[in-house]
Design a protein around this motif. Structure first.
Motif, PDB file in Angstrom:
ATOM      1  N   GLY A  34      93.678  79.387   3.716  1.00 36.36           N
ATOM      2  CA  GLY A  34      93.191  78.089   4.152  1.00 36.36           C
ATOM      3  C   GLY A  34      94.262  77.246   4.812  1.00 36.36           C
ATOM      4  N   VAL A  35      95.470  77.222   4.247  1.00 32.20           N
ATOM      5  CA  VAL A  35      96.560  76.442   4.847  1.00 32.20           C
ATOM      6  C   VAL A  35      96.987  77.050   6.175  1.00 32.20           C
ATOM      7  CG1 VAL A  35      98.978  75.777   4.552  1.00 32.20           C
ATOM      8  CG2 VAL A  35      97.373  75.492   2.663  1.00 32.20           C
ATOM      9  N   MET A  36      97.125  78.374   6.224  1.00 26.40           N
ATOM     10  CA  MET A  36      97.523  79.006   7.478  1.00 26.40           C
ATOM     11  C   MET A  36      96.474  78.792   8.575  1.00 26.40           C
ATOM     12  SD  MET A  36     100.509  80.423   7.007  1.00 26.40           S
ATOM     13  CE  MET A  36     100.871  78.985   5.983  1.00 26.40           C
ATOM     14  N   SER A  37      95.220  78.892   8.201  1.00 22.48           N
ATOM     15  CA  SER A  37      94.167  78.723   9.187  1.00 22.48           C
ATOM     16  C   SER A  37      94.061  77.282   9.671  1.00 22.48           C
ATOM     17  CB  SER A  37      92.826  79.180   8.596  1.00 22.48           C
ATOM     18  OG  SER A  37      91.769  78.950   9.481  1.00 22.48           O
ATOM     19  N   GLY A  38      94.226  76.320   8.772  1.00 18.81           N
ATOM     20  CA  GLY A  38      94.085  74.927   9.168  1.00 18.81           C
ATOM     21  C   GLY A  38      95.286  74.364   9.893  1.00 18.81           C
ATOM     22  N   TYR A  39      96.491  74.874   9.571  1.00 18.70           N
ATOM     23  CA  TYR A  39      97.696  74.290  10.165  1.00 18.70           C
ATOM     24  C   TYR A  39      98.064  74.943  11.486  1.00 18.70           C
ATOM     25  CZ  TYR A  39     102.334  72.221  10.413  1.00 18.70           C
ATOM     26  OH  TYR A  39     103.441  71.523  10.820  1.00 18.70           O
TER      27      TYR A  39
ATOM     28  N   LEU B 102      92.778  70.419   8.069  1.00 19.81           N
ATOM     29  CA  LEU B 102      92.398  69.924   9.388  1.00 19.81           C
ATOM     30  C   LEU B 102      92.318  68.404   9.410  1.00 19.81           C
ATOM     31  CD1 LEU B 102      89.659  72.496  10.481  1.00 19.81           C
ATOM     32  CD2 LEU B 102      91.987  72.272  11.368  1.00 19.81           C
ATOM     33  N   GLY B 103      91.848  67.800   8.319  1.00 20.77           N
ATOM     34  CA  GLY B 103      91.824  66.346   8.252  1.00 20.77           C
ATOM     35  C   GLY B 103      93.205  65.742   8.089  1.00 20.77           C
ATOM     36  N   LEU B 104      94.072  66.408   7.329  1.00 22.95           N
ATOM     37  CA  LEU B 104      95.423  65.875   7.107  1.00 22.95           C
ATOM     38  C   LEU B 104      96.283  65.940   8.362  1.00 22.95           C
ATOM     39  CD1 LEU B 104      96.302  67.338   3.587  1.00 22.95           C
ATOM     40  CD2 LEU B 104      96.057  64.921   4.168  1.00 22.95           C
ATOM     41  N   LYS B 105      96.047  66.907   9.228  1.00 25.23           N
ATOM     42  CA  LYS B 105      96.893  67.061  10.419  1.00 25.23           C
ATOM     43  C   LYS B 105      96.849  65.834  11.324  1.00 25.23           C
ATOM     44  CE  LYS B 105      96.809  70.789  12.797  1.00 25.23           C
ATOM     45  NZ  LYS B 105      96.321  71.968  13.530  1.00 25.23           N
ATOM     46  N   GLU B 106      95.795  65.045  11.267  1.00 23.83           N
ATOM     47  CA  GLU B 106      95.665  63.875  12.132  1.00 23.83           C
ATOM     48  C   GLU B 106      96.086  62.583  11.450  1.00 23.83           C
ATOM     49  OE1 GLU B 106      94.992  64.542  15.171  1.00 23.83           O
ATOM     50  OE2 GLU B 106      94.611  66.652  14.680  1.00 23.83           O
ATOM     51  N   ARG B 107      96.594  62.676  10.212  1.00 24.93           N
ATOM     52  CA  ARG B 107      97.034  61.468   9.528  1.00 24.93           C
ATOM     53  C   ARG B 107      98.377  60.986  10.065  1.00 24.93           C
ATOM     54  NH1 ARG B 107      94.648  61.002   4.410  1.00 24.93           N
ATOM     55  NH2 ARG B 107      95.858  59.080   4.220  1.00 24.93           N
ATOM     56  N   GLU B 108      98.652  59.680   9.858  1.00 25.07           N
ATOM     57  CA  GLU B 108      99.846  59.084  10.463  1.00 25.07           C
ATOM     58  C   GLU B 108     101.136  59.670   9.900  1.00 25.07           C
ATOM     59  OE1 GLU B 108      97.321  57.520   9.295  1.00 25.07           O
ATOM     60  OE2 GLU B 108      96.424  56.379  10.933  1.00 25.07           O
ATOM     61  N   PHE B 109     101.182  59.908   8.601  1.00 25.54           N
ATOM     62  CA  PHE B 109     102.437  60.395   8.022  1.00 25.54           C
ATOM     63  C   PHE B 109     102.752  61.817   8.486  1.00 25.54           C
ATOM     64  CE2 PHE B 109      99.204  61.694   5.039  1.00 25.54           C
ATOM     65  CZ  PHE B 109      99.616  62.921   4.569  1.00 25.54           C
TER      66      PHE B 109
END
Length: 326
Positions: free
Chosen positions: A135-140, A210-217
């Protein structure tokens, strides 16, 4: 009668009244007395408000104590055969009776619970590790998303129970000869269950990443040149821990049911190695004459799975910040 005060005395008194008293210095609490609220304390506070989850947690702890501490108190060997006491009912020497070979049912329930819960925990660890990794490899990494998701969909399309039966049939004898009958079947079952139940966790983790990749931090960390491995370990994984823990609790229930189904079909552990599913399989032929032999292991399986599901439901609500903040 006393003399009235002079005008000078009155002005002095009014001036003193107009000047506020010197404020006393604020009391600073000791350094260790300041109450801090961490995220996990908020999670526990929200989890305690879920009545079903708390009742399930108490029952699950009781089941764990039954299968782990119980054999230290009830020291009868679960594999000891006493033909003279075969098919006996409830008594002081055998509180839950015996089976067709005279083996104590209470001792076998305790020993079978140890194996069933150990299979559930070990298979869950394998499934969560594979699911989180994919999941992490696919999403990142965008270039890995398509092939890993197609692989996940391929596993989701496979009929899992026939696949498990095929794996057990093919690898049962080689592993039993290499590691022994009990340990070889244990390795085979936990590996087969873990390797065929990681797909839901992978899809959940991918969606969170996928949602975390667009966060500001994340964007800020990427702008200063943070390498990918450090980004994943320091920023991505801590923020997807909540859905991973919820998926882990549900994975335990799935693994216990799958192992019980395999043992009930006679393809699990050997006959002298009790599990809750194996006890059900052994008691089916005499279910009409001795129904409690089916009721007790079936009740423990159902109660354990129900408790784990309720605990997972409580964790899901407690780890959701939108609910925790209410």
């Amino acid at each position: 009668m006393t003399d009235p005060k002079s005008p000078d005395d009155l002005r002095a008194a009014a001036g003193n009244a107009a000047v506020p008293a010197a404020a006393s210095p604020p009391v600073v609490p000791p350094q260790g007395a300041v109450e801090t609220r961490s995220q996990w304390s908020d999670v526990w506070r929200q989890f305690r408000s879920h009545r079903g989850a708390m009742v399930a947690l108490v029952l699950f702890v009781a089941i764990i104590l039954f299968v782990s501490v119980g054999p230290l108190i009830w020291t009868i060997d679960p594999t000891y055969v006493d033909i003279r006491a075969r098919n006996s009912g409830f008594s002081a020497s055998h509180p839950l009776g015996t089976d067709q070979l005279g083996r104590d049912l209470l001792a076998r329930l305790m020993a079978g619970g140890q194996v069933s819960i150990a299979v559930g925990l070990t298979a869950m660890i394998i499934a969560i590790f594979l699911g989180s990794l994919i999941g992490v490899m696919s999403g990142y990494f965008r270039r890995l998303d398509a092939p890993l998701m197609r692989l996940t969909e391929l596993f989701l399309a496979l009929p899992l129970l026939p696949l498990l039966l095929l794996m057990v049939t093919l690898f049962r004898e080689p592993l039993s000869q290499t590691f022994g009958p009990a340990l070889g079947i244990f390795f085979l079952i936990v590996t087969a269950i873990g390797a065929t139940s990681w797909m839901q966790a992978a899809r959940i983790v991918r969606g969170e990443v996928l949602g975390l990749k667009e966060r500001e931090f994340i964007l800020a960390a990427r702008s200063i040149g943070t390498p990918s491995h450090r980004m994943i370990t320091r920023h991505i994984l801590p923020n997807v821990l909540s859905p991973i823990m919820v998926a882990a609790t549900l994975g335990i229930a799935t693994a216990i049911i799958t192992e019980s189904a395999l043992s009930f079909l006679g393809l699990g552990f050997p006959p002298d190695f009790p599990t809750w599913g194996r006890l059900l399989f052994d008691a089916v032929d005499q279910m009409v004459l001795y129904p409690w032999r089916v009721i007790f292991p079936g009740l423990l399986i159902s109660l354990t799975v129900l408790c784990v599901n309720y605990i997972g439901d409580g964790l899901r609500d407690a780890m959701d910040p939108r609910i925790r903040g209410r």
